[in-house]
Write a protein that holds these residues in place. Structure first.
Motif, PDB file in Angstrom:
ATOM      1  N   ALA A 162     -36.512  33.448 -58.545  1.00  0.00           N
ATOM      2  CA  ALA A 162     -36.120  33.530 -57.132  1.00  0.00           C
ATOM      3  C   ALA A 162     -36.176  34.969 -56.631  1.00  0.00           C
ATOM      4  O   ALA A 162     -36.637  35.234 -55.504  1.00  0.00           O
ATOM      5  N   ALA A 163     -35.726  35.913 -57.458  1.00  0.00           N
ATOM      6  CA  ALA A 163     -35.731  37.324 -57.045  1.00  0.00           C
ATOM      7  C   ALA A 163     -37.153  37.826 -56.828  1.00  0.00           C
ATOM      8  O   ALA A 163     -37.435  38.540 -55.850  1.00  0.00           O
ATOM      9  N   ALA A 203     -39.756  35.985 -56.072  1.00  0.00           N
ATOM     10  CA  ALA A 203     -40.281  35.309 -54.889  1.00  0.00           C
ATOM     11  C   ALA A 203     -39.798  35.989 -53.609  1.00  0.00           C
ATOM     12  O   ALA A 203     -40.579  36.203 -52.666  1.00  0.00           O
ATOM     13  N   VAL A 204     -38.515  36.349 -53.565  1.00  0.00           N
ATOM     14  CA  VAL A 204     -37.969  37.041 -52.394  1.00  0.00           C
ATOM     15  C   VAL A 204     -38.630  38.409 -52.225  1.00  0.00           C
ATOM     16  O   VAL A 204     -38.978  38.818 -51.110  1.00  0.00           O
ATOM     17  N   PHE A 205     -38.834  39.109 -53.347  1.00  0.00           N
ATOM     18  CA  PHE A 205     -39.504  40.411 -53.306  1.00  0.00           C
ATOM     19  C   PHE A 205     -40.916  40.281 -52.748  1.00  0.00           C
ATOM     20  O   PHE A 205     -41.360  41.099 -51.929  1.00  0.00           O
ATOM     21  N   SER A 219     -42.950  41.965 -62.859  1.00  0.00           N
ATOM     22  CA  SER A 219     -42.514  40.665 -62.331  1.00  0.00           C
ATOM     23  C   SER A 219     -42.234  39.689 -63.468  1.00  0.00           C
ATOM     24  O   SER A 219     -41.267  38.922 -63.425  1.00  0.00           O
ATOM     25  N   VAL A 260     -42.172  37.876 -50.743  1.00  0.00           N
ATOM     26  CA  VAL A 260     -42.144  37.544 -49.313  1.00  0.00           C
ATOM     27  C   VAL A 260     -41.753  38.765 -48.483  1.00  0.00           C
ATOM     28  O   VAL A 260     -42.379  39.066 -47.453  1.00  0.00           O
ATOM     29  N   ALA A 261     -40.737  39.501 -48.922  1.00  0.00           N
ATOM     30  CA  ALA A 261     -40.289  40.678 -48.184  1.00  0.00           C
ATOM     31  C   ALA A 261     -41.382  41.743 -48.117  1.00  0.00           C
ATOM     32  O   ALA A 261     -41.595  42.380 -47.073  1.00  0.00           O
ATOM     33  N   THR A 295     -48.229  29.700 -54.509  1.00  0.00           N
ATOM     34  CA  THR A 295     -48.499  31.138 -54.589  1.00  0.00           C
ATOM     35  C   THR A 295     -49.977  31.404 -54.862  1.00  0.00           C
ATOM     36  O   THR A 295     -50.567  32.341 -54.309  1.00  0.00           O
ATOM     37  N   TRP A 355     -32.892  32.593 -61.609  1.00  0.00           N
ATOM     38  CA  TRP A 355     -32.568  33.637 -60.639  1.00  0.00           C
ATOM     39  C   TRP A 355     -33.644  34.719 -60.630  1.00  0.00           C
ATOM     40  O   TRP A 355     -33.921  35.335 -59.589  1.00  0.00           O
TER      41      TRP A 355
END
Length: 410
Positions: free
Chosen positions: A336-337, A339-341, A324, A343-344, A14, A333
């Motif tokens: 992970a959440a 990280a997904v946020f 964050s 990337v999206a 990152t 989790w």
């Protein structure tokens, strides 16, 4: 390397992504004026800047040490905190790139780190004295010093060249611009690449891979230098357009003065360990050079938007980072959440940017009006600034011509 956990690896990746965004976000600092005046072709300019950014990354580690062991208390920092800080910095970089505003990647990183640290351990985890002396004071002083130096340098170049042929001097100053642009790129590498080195080193200390106070390992220096060079080569064309054409219209003499002044300020700050914003320095130099020519006008509407972005950088990145950090505290989790946020959000911003593409083929096109009413500052400075030689000849010629007779209209 063998002690790096999965979480620490995610943080390092990152950080390199942030370094990459820093590269294309700040390409304008070195190359906007060179491209706008035609001194270099756009793709050639960003390629040269990328190589010199890579070289500059190896010249010093003073700024990296300021970030890794000065800004926040290492004892209260975890890899999750650093990950949250990087999320705030990356999203702010991408948002300001989308709207074409030159804001500070450095301050986005600082704001993210401060916000995540406060959310994790409270305000006691932030070294306020370091923030004030090595971040906030340089943030205010850098654009003022660089702007004043560029204005005086531009006035001096016009004064020295008032008796020379304009076309001949323009060619010489374009050559000088290439050299000074290279100097800015080198300075950018010594200052901005080190910020990522510092954040990765801080993560390694937090993960018990390095001892507190350690210098960045060689693999950190190399990876940070390569990441920022790749980002620079990609070219942040939207911000290049704003800085090259949106703030003011520069002639080669002014471009040379702006870049030389900015490079001097950045290199001096790197040697002193100040985590200086190259964006603030270069933007201030561009505006100062714009005011250094008789009749030069700074577009204050664009400058005002830029100043607002500067003021919002630290708190905006800090708030996103704090949010964050709150989520990452919840466990795997949560990481992970976030990280997904991230990337999206990056993908969404990229798709939005495709609606109006800005690249090397149209970077010098602009929708900004050619003329904007001069403000009080512009008018006052222009009144005491000697005009360039061409303007002097035009003024004398116009004064010598008799005024045409006026015909009364009934």
């Amino acid at each position: 390397m063998e002690h790096i956990t999965l979480l620490l690896a995610i943080v390092i990746v990152t950080a390199l992504v942030f370094d990459f965004t820093n590269g294309f976000h700040d390409t304008a600092n070195a190359m906007a004026t060179t491209i706008s005046t035609g001194a270099m072709k756009p793709k050639t300019a960003v390629a040269m800047s990328a190589v010199l950014n890579l070289v500059g990354a190896f010249l010093s580690v003073e700024v990296a040490k300021t970030i890794s062991s000065g800004l926040v208390d290492e004892s209260g920092i975890t890899p999750e905190v650093i990950f949250a800080a990087l999320v705030g910095a990356i999203l702010w970089n991408l948002l300001t790139w989308l709207v074409g505003l030159p804001s500070s990647s450095s301050h986005a990183l600082m704001g993210g780190l401060i916000g995540a640290t406060v959310a994790s351990v409270g305000f006691g985890g932030v070294n306020g004295g370091v923030v004030v002396t090595k971040v906030l004071i340089p943030a205010v002083a850098a654009p003022l010093v660089a702007g004043l130096a560029a204005m005086l340098a531009a006035r001096l170049t016009y004064k020295l060249g008032r008796k020379t042929d304009q076309k001949a001097t323009a060619k010489g100053y374009r050559a000088g611009q290439i050299a000074s642009a290279g100097l800015v790129s080198l300075a950018h590498g010594t200052n901005d690449a080190q910020k990522t080195m510092g954040i990765i080193t801080l993560a390694l200390v937090a993960g018990n891979v390095l001892a507190p106070g350690s210098n960045p390992p060689m693999w950190v220096i190399v990876s940070a230098g390569v990441a920022i060079a790749l980002g620079t080569y990609l070219g942040g064309w939207r911000i290049i357009r704003t800085m090259g054409k949106g703030l003011t219209d520069l002639q080669p003499q002014q471009g040379f003065a702006a870049q030389t002044s900015a490079a001097s300020v950045i290199l001096a700050s790197s040697n002193l360990g100040f985590s200086l914003s190259t964006t603030h320095s270069c933007s201030g130099a561009v505006m100062g050079a714009g005011l250094g020519r008789k009749g030069g006008v700074v577009r204050w509407s664009t400058a005002t938007r830029m100043f607002v972005a500067w003021g919002l950088t630290l708190p905006a990145a800090g708030l996103v980072a704090a949010g964050s950090e709150f989520v990452t505290k919840q466990g795997d989790w949560g990481v992970a959440a976030v990280a997904v946020f991230l990337v999206a959000s990056c993908v969404a911003i990229w798709f939005i940017s495709r609606r109006q593409v800005v690249d090397h083929t149209n970077v010098n096109d602009t929708d900004t009006p050619a003329e904007e009413p001069a403000g009080v500052v512009t008018t006052a400075i222009a009144a005491v600034t000697p005009p360039p030689p061409g303007d002097i000849k035009t003024t004398i010629h116009a004064a010598a011509e008799p005024e045409p007779a006026r015909t009364a209209t009934v």
